[in-house]
Design a protein around this motif. Structure first.
Motif, short mmCIF file in Angstrom:
data_model
loop_
_atom_site.label_atom_id
_atom_site.label_comp_id
_atom_site.label_asym_id
_atom_site.label_seq_id
_atom_site.Cartn_x
_atom_site.Cartn_y
_atom_site.Cartn_z
N HIS A 24 0.83 -1.20 0.00
CA HIS A 24 0.00 0.00 0.00
C HIS A 24 0.87 1.26 0.00
CE1 HIS A 24 -3.97 -1.71 0.11
NE2 HIS A 24 -3.64 -2.51 1.12
N THR A 25 2.00 1.21 0.67
CA THR A 25 2.93 2.34 0.65
C THR A 25 3.50 2.51 -0.75
OG1 THR A 25 3.50 1.91 2.96
CG2 THR A 25 4.99 3.33 1.73
N ARG A 29 -0.95 4.70 -1.25
CA ARG A 29 -2.16 4.84 -0.44
C ARG A 29 -1.86 5.38 0.95
NH1 ARG A 29 -3.62 -0.12 -3.06
NH2 ARG A 29 -5.24 0.36 -4.58
N ILE A 30 -0.69 5.04 1.47
CA ILE A 30 -0.29 5.57 2.77
C ILE A 30 1.12 6.16 2.63
CG2 ILE A 30 -1.75 4.06 4.16
CD1 ILE A 30 0.62 2.28 4.70
N THR A 55 -5.27 -2.40 8.80
CA THR A 55 -5.55 -2.35 7.36
C THR A 55 -7.04 -2.14 7.06
OG1 THR A 55 -5.74 -4.76 7.30
CG2 THR A 55 -3.57 -3.82 6.78
N ASP A 57 -8.87 0.50 6.78
CA ASP A 57 -9.19 1.59 5.86
C ASP A 57 -8.53 1.43 4.49
OD1 ASP A 57 -6.64 2.00 6.91
OD2 ASP A 57 -6.79 4.18 6.75
N LEU A 58 -7.94 0.25 4.23
CA LEU A 58 -7.24 0.00 2.97
C LEU A 58 -7.93 -1.12 2.20
CD1 LEU A 58 -3.64 0.03 4.45
CD2 LEU A 58 -4.73 1.86 3.16
#
Length: 142
Positions: A24-25, A29-30, A55, A57-58
């Motif tokens: 996600h990084t 996304r974050i 996780t 909110d992902l």
């Protein structure tokens, strides 16, 4: 059997969540700060419920089906460049050592000795120079 939120998580469970957070990084996304905060919380987590909150909110990421990256020729060029740089470095060190030996012999004998290091560095340097100039234009083998 479904894992209940109160069930204790293992190290491999934490590693899986860390991989998801890294993905996600990488996808943006974050942020790195958020990643570091979540990673800190991750290794303090003891249960599946605590891991799930990191996780929540992902979107789900299937780490097995990530898109493959296209192979490009840049790594090969940089590897060739690094190899040539190492070859030139070895040539410079060997030449320097030979000139120091020549200088010591000349000073201790009281007479200027024949400059024999030229025979070491000359042919080797010519070969390296030709390889450097022509080396980037060779056809690639597959």
């Amino acid at each position: 059997m479904a894992n209940s939120p109160e069930m204790r998580a293992s190290d491999s469970d934490r590693d899986r969540v860390a991989a998801v957070l890294r993905e996600h990084t990488a996808q943006g996304r974050i942020t790195m700060d958020e990643f570091n905060e979540r990673l800190e919380q991750l290794y303090k987590s003891k249960t599946y419920g605590e891991l799930a909150r990191l996780t929540a909110d992902l979107p789900d990421v299937d780490l097995r089906n990530l898109p493959a990256k296209k192979p490009d020729s840049a790594p090969q060029h940089s590897a060739q460049g690094a190899a040539m740089q190492a070859a030139w470095g070895a040539w410079a060190v060997a030449s320097g050592v030979n000139w120091v030996i020549w200088l010591i012999v000349s000073v201790t004998s009281g007479d200027l000795a024949y400059p024999w290091p030229l025979w070491v560095m000359g042919p080797w340097g010519v070969i390296l120079l030709v390889s450097t100039i022509v080396g980037g234009h060779r056809p690639r083998r597959r």
